[in-house]
Enzyme design. Structure first.
Site, short mmCIF file in Angstrom:
data_model
loop_
_atom_site.label_atom_id
_atom_site.label_comp_id
_atom_site.label_asym_id
_atom_site.label_seq_id
_atom_site.Cartn_x
_atom_site.Cartn_y
_atom_site.Cartn_z
N MET A 1 10.62 -34.33 95.77
CA MET A 1 10.98 -33.25 94.85
C MET A 1 10.16 -32.00 95.13
O MET A 1 10.68 -30.88 95.17
CB MET A 1 10.70 -33.65 93.39
CG MET A 1 11.52 -34.79 92.86
SD MET A 1 13.18 -34.27 92.46
CE MET A 1 14.08 -35.07 93.73
N CYS B 1 24.75 -27.60 92.68
CA CYS B 1 24.94 -26.26 92.13
C CYS B 1 24.91 -26.32 90.60
O CYS B 1 25.50 -27.22 90.01
CB CYS B 1 26.28 -25.70 92.60
SG CYS B 1 26.53 -23.98 92.20
N ALA C 1 1.84 -37.12 89.82
CA ALA C 1 0.81 -37.49 88.85
C ALA C 1 1.33 -38.37 87.71
O ALA C 1 0.54 -38.96 86.98
CB ALA C 1 0.18 -36.23 88.27
P1 NAD Z 1 6.57 -37.98 95.93
O1 NAD Z 1 5.86 -39.22 95.56
O2 NAD Z 1 7.70 -38.04 96.89
O3 NAD Z 1 5.51 -36.91 96.50
C1 NAD Z 1 4.27 -36.63 95.91
C2 NAD Z 1 3.41 -35.91 96.96
O4 NAD Z 1 2.17 -35.54 96.39
C3 NAD Z 1 3.11 -36.83 98.15
O5 NAD Z 1 3.53 -36.20 99.31
C4 NAD Z 1 1.59 -37.03 98.08
O6 NAD Z 1 1.00 -37.17 99.34
C5 NAD Z 1 1.15 -35.75 97.38
N1 NAD Z 1 -0.13 -35.87 96.69
C6 NAD Z 1 -0.55 -36.85 95.84
N2 NAD Z 1 -1.77 -36.58 95.36
C7 NAD Z 1 -2.15 -35.42 95.92
C8 NAD Z 1 -3.30 -34.61 95.78
N3 NAD Z 1 -4.30 -34.94 94.97
N4 NAD Z 1 -3.36 -33.46 96.48
C9 NAD Z 1 -2.36 -33.08 97.31
N5 NAD Z 1 -1.25 -33.81 97.48
C10 NAD Z 1 -1.13 -34.96 96.77
O7 NAD Z 1 7.03 -37.32 94.55
P2 NAD Z 1 8.15 -36.18 94.32
O8 NAD Z 1 9.50 -36.82 94.36
O9 NAD Z 1 7.89 -35.01 95.18
O10 NAD Z 1 7.86 -35.81 92.80
C11 NAD Z 1 6.67 -35.12 92.46
C12 NAD Z 1 6.47 -35.15 90.95
O11 NAD Z 1 7.45 -34.35 90.31
C13 NAD Z 1 6.62 -36.55 90.36
O12 NAD Z 1 5.70 -36.71 89.31
C14 NAD Z 1 8.02 -36.55 89.83
O13 NAD Z 1 8.20 -37.49 88.81
C15 NAD Z 1 8.12 -35.13 89.33
N6 NAD Z 1 9.51 -34.65 89.23
C16 NAD Z 1 9.70 -33.33 89.07
C17 NAD Z 1 10.98 -32.83 88.96
C18 NAD Z 1 11.22 -31.40 88.73
O14 NAD Z 1 12.29 -30.99 88.42
N7 NAD Z 1 10.25 -30.57 88.87
C19 NAD Z 1 12.07 -33.67 89.03
C20 NAD Z 1 11.86 -35.01 89.23
C21 NAD Z 1 10.58 -35.49 89.35
#
Ligand code: NAD
Length: 553
Positions: A177, A410, A266
């Site tokens: 994401m 979209c 997180a």
């Molecule tokens: P993911 O597990 O695919 O990626 C997380 C990334 O963070 C990994 O690449 C990891 O190496 C990195 N990471 C972890 N700890 C770190 C640190 N201390 N410093 C630097 N990098 C670090 O997860 P994702 O699919 O990218 O989702 C990210 C977060 O966003 C999740 O908590 C997810 O639930 C949430 N999320 C957000 C949305 C949105 O609309 N914004 C939608 C769905 C999920």
């Protein structure tokens, strides 16, 4: 359950017009399932992890094989039941009933904790389904790209005269994401510094055009960012490092970004967040052998991480949480001030929900990108009154290349979504498209997610934790002809923090499909408006009356 012979093989989604299931509806679900597990699409195919920490599409390899076999045998009046990624039964239903219903990660509320879930998961009784992983609707980073783009546009509109030109955004996480962030910033004209601890993730995003360059030091990142911003150029810079450490340095230093946020995973501290001072290799060891120590280190790191964001905000940056429950985790670790900055949905996206606008995605089951481009052309003509849509389609045509099944996402308004199903179904019926198309969506929609730290944070009437709406959404979609309905828990913000539902319908060109599409693409945006009007949002109330949603639809 019938078995199959797929051990050790990577099975990719079939493409083309020959089908191995008994009809296109189940063939579509099979293709979506395999697409979400395609190594080009999924973050960690070996472990069946699609994205978002440990978000999975199937519980284990046996379940994956059984799902494939069951879908291939399924009749058009049967429904397959999936319990946390494992097929558990097939029942006789009706042709208009869903072909697949799925419930994942659901726990009785009192037991909905990380500890209980992890115990059940380790016994093989459950899996974590995230949002679109367990509902087989994941299409890679593109799936979240427009929501991220809309968030960045909204920040630009409110604070910087509609553009991020000359502005620097500091963020982190280049996962499934999070990778949408750098591209969304540059699409809005800005400069992005994105901190990622895993160098291989950075390389993957550089290859896929989601990010421009990689650097090793904060000093270099700041210098390049300042230069690009001064020249009004857009640029995305991936900085290999730990976000907690980098943010602490930024909080203490002279440089202040214009905007700061974070998208490490997180929500799942143990599997998705690397504590300050811990390398990737050490993290793997500690997670397996010394979990208590790992959680202790993570707690300290989260406090420092969020404190740094609070300090960066005091220095003048716009700071918001990006859907990962970072504030909640720091708060649980003892940082009282964690909620002093807002979440992105309440701040930037809710006004769009009140308008009935929400995320929609469609996937060309043929595997032919030409089908997506043909639908793009029709949308550019038929919805040319909506500049948001045309600008978006033009952007993605230029910036995105497909991997896995070609797909488009979209954000459409109420009327556009109603029309979309009809348009695509007619194009399939007329032979303009080479095969049927699946239409689905994110779980992050107004009525489809109850999530007090994200979608429903700070609701006007205080209904943040009311989870009846996503259940109503799922039940209604199941009653109205969807091909797959899923109910899930813990997506986005982790165990105990959300309940949500997913829906998929297949446009196969038939008259029945036209009826289903008309129902379903009315329900999602309609319920979204009703939910927000019920919570007292005036804009939603006006939309409700303008569209006459207070009468039977
Ligand atoms: P993911 O597990 O695919 O990626 C997380 C990334 O963070 C990994 O690449 C990891 O190496 C990195 N990471 C972890 N700890 C770190 C640190 N201390 N410093 C630097 N990098 C670090 O997860 P994702 O699919 O990218 O989702 C990210 C977060 O966003 C999740 O908590 C997810 O639930 C949430 N999320 C957000 C949305 C949105 O609309 N914004 C939608 C769905 C999920």
């Amino acid at each position: 359950m019938r078995g199959g012979n797929h051990v050790g093989q990577t099975i990719l989604s079939p493409i083309g017009t020959d089908i191995s299931c008994k009809n296109w509806e189940t063939e579509a679900l099979l293709r979506l399932f395999l697409n979400s597990l395609d190594p080009r699409v999924a973050e960690n195919r070996q472990e069946l992890i699609v994205y978002g920490g440990r978000g999975k599409a199937a519980r284990n390899i046996e379940s994956m094989k059984a799902i494939i076999d069951e879908l291939r045998q399924l009749e058009s009046d049967q429904t397959l039941l999936i319990q946390s990624g494992k097929p558990v039964g097939i029942f006789r239903t009706f042709p208009f009933s869903p072909r697949v219903i799925s419930s994942s990660t659901m726990l009785v509320p009192k037991y909905a904790t990380d500890e209980v879930f992890s115990k059940l998961e380790s016994k093989g009784l459950m899996m974590y389904g995230q949002s679109t992983a367990a509902s087989w609707a994941y299409i890679g980073v593109q799936g979240i790209l427009q929501a991220t783009f809309e968030t960045m546009s909204e920040i630009a509109n409110r604070n910087f005269n509609g553009s991020l030109k000359g502005k620097v955004i500091l963020t982190s996480g280049l996962g499934g994401m999070g990778s949408a962030q750098p591209l969304s910033v540059t699409m809005n004209g800005g400069v992005c510094i994105v901190v990622e601890i895993d160098g291989s993730k950075i390389d993957k995003r550089l290859k896929n055009n989601y990010c421009d360059i990689k650097v090793d030091s904060l000093e270099e990142a700041i210098q390049l960012a300042k230069e690009a911003a001064e020249q009004g150029q857009s640029l995305s810079i991936a900085l290999e490092g730990n976000a907690a450490d980098v943010y602490a340095k930024v909080a203490e230093g002279e440089f202040t970004p214009d905007i700061a946020t974070d998208q490490t995973a997180a929500h799942d501290i143990l599997n998705g967040y690397i504590p300050s001072g811990v390398t990737l290799e050490q993290a793997i060891y500690l997670r397996r052998k010394r979990q208590k120590k790992y959680l202790e280190l993570a707690g300290k790191s989260l406090v420092a991480h969020v404190d740094a964001l609070v300090q960066i905000r005091k220095k003048g940056a716009i700071v918001f949480e990006y859907g990962n429950n970072l504030r909640g985790q720091a708060h649980n670790a003892g940082y009282k001030n964690a909620f002093s900055y807002p979440g992105f949905v309440s701040e930037y996206l809710r006004p769009l929900y009140c308008d009935g606008r929400g995320p929609c995605r469609w996937i060309a089951l043929s595997g032919n990108p030409g089908d997506i481009y043909k639908i793009d052309d029709v949308l550019l003509t038929k919805f040319n009154h909506d500049k948001r849509v045309s600008r978006w389609i033009q952007f993605v045509q230029e910036k995105i290349y497909f991997y896995g099944l070609p797909a488009r996402t979209c954000w459409l308004d109420f009327n556009e979504r109603r029309q979309l199903g009809n348009i695509i179904n007619n194009m399939v019926a007329n032979g303009e498209l080479s095969a049927p198309v699946a239409i689905t969506r994110d779980h992050s929609e107004g009525s489809t997610m109850a999530s007090p730290y994200r979608e429903t944070e700070g609701m006007l009437d205080g209904s943040d934790a009311v989870a009846d709406w996503p259940i109503l959404n799922g039940l209604l979609n199941a009653s109205a002809g969807s091909s797959m309905v899923s109910i899930q828990h813990g997506g986005g913000v982790g165990i105990g923090n959300s309940i949500h539902s997913g829906m998929t319908v297949v446009a196969d060109g038939s008259i029945d499909a036209a009826k289903k599409l008309s129902n379903l693409l009315t329900i999602d945006p309609g319920l979204n408006i009703i939910r927000h009007a019920d919570a007292g949002y005036e804009k939603a109330n006006q939309t409700l009356h303008r569209l006459q949603l207070n009468k039977p639809l």
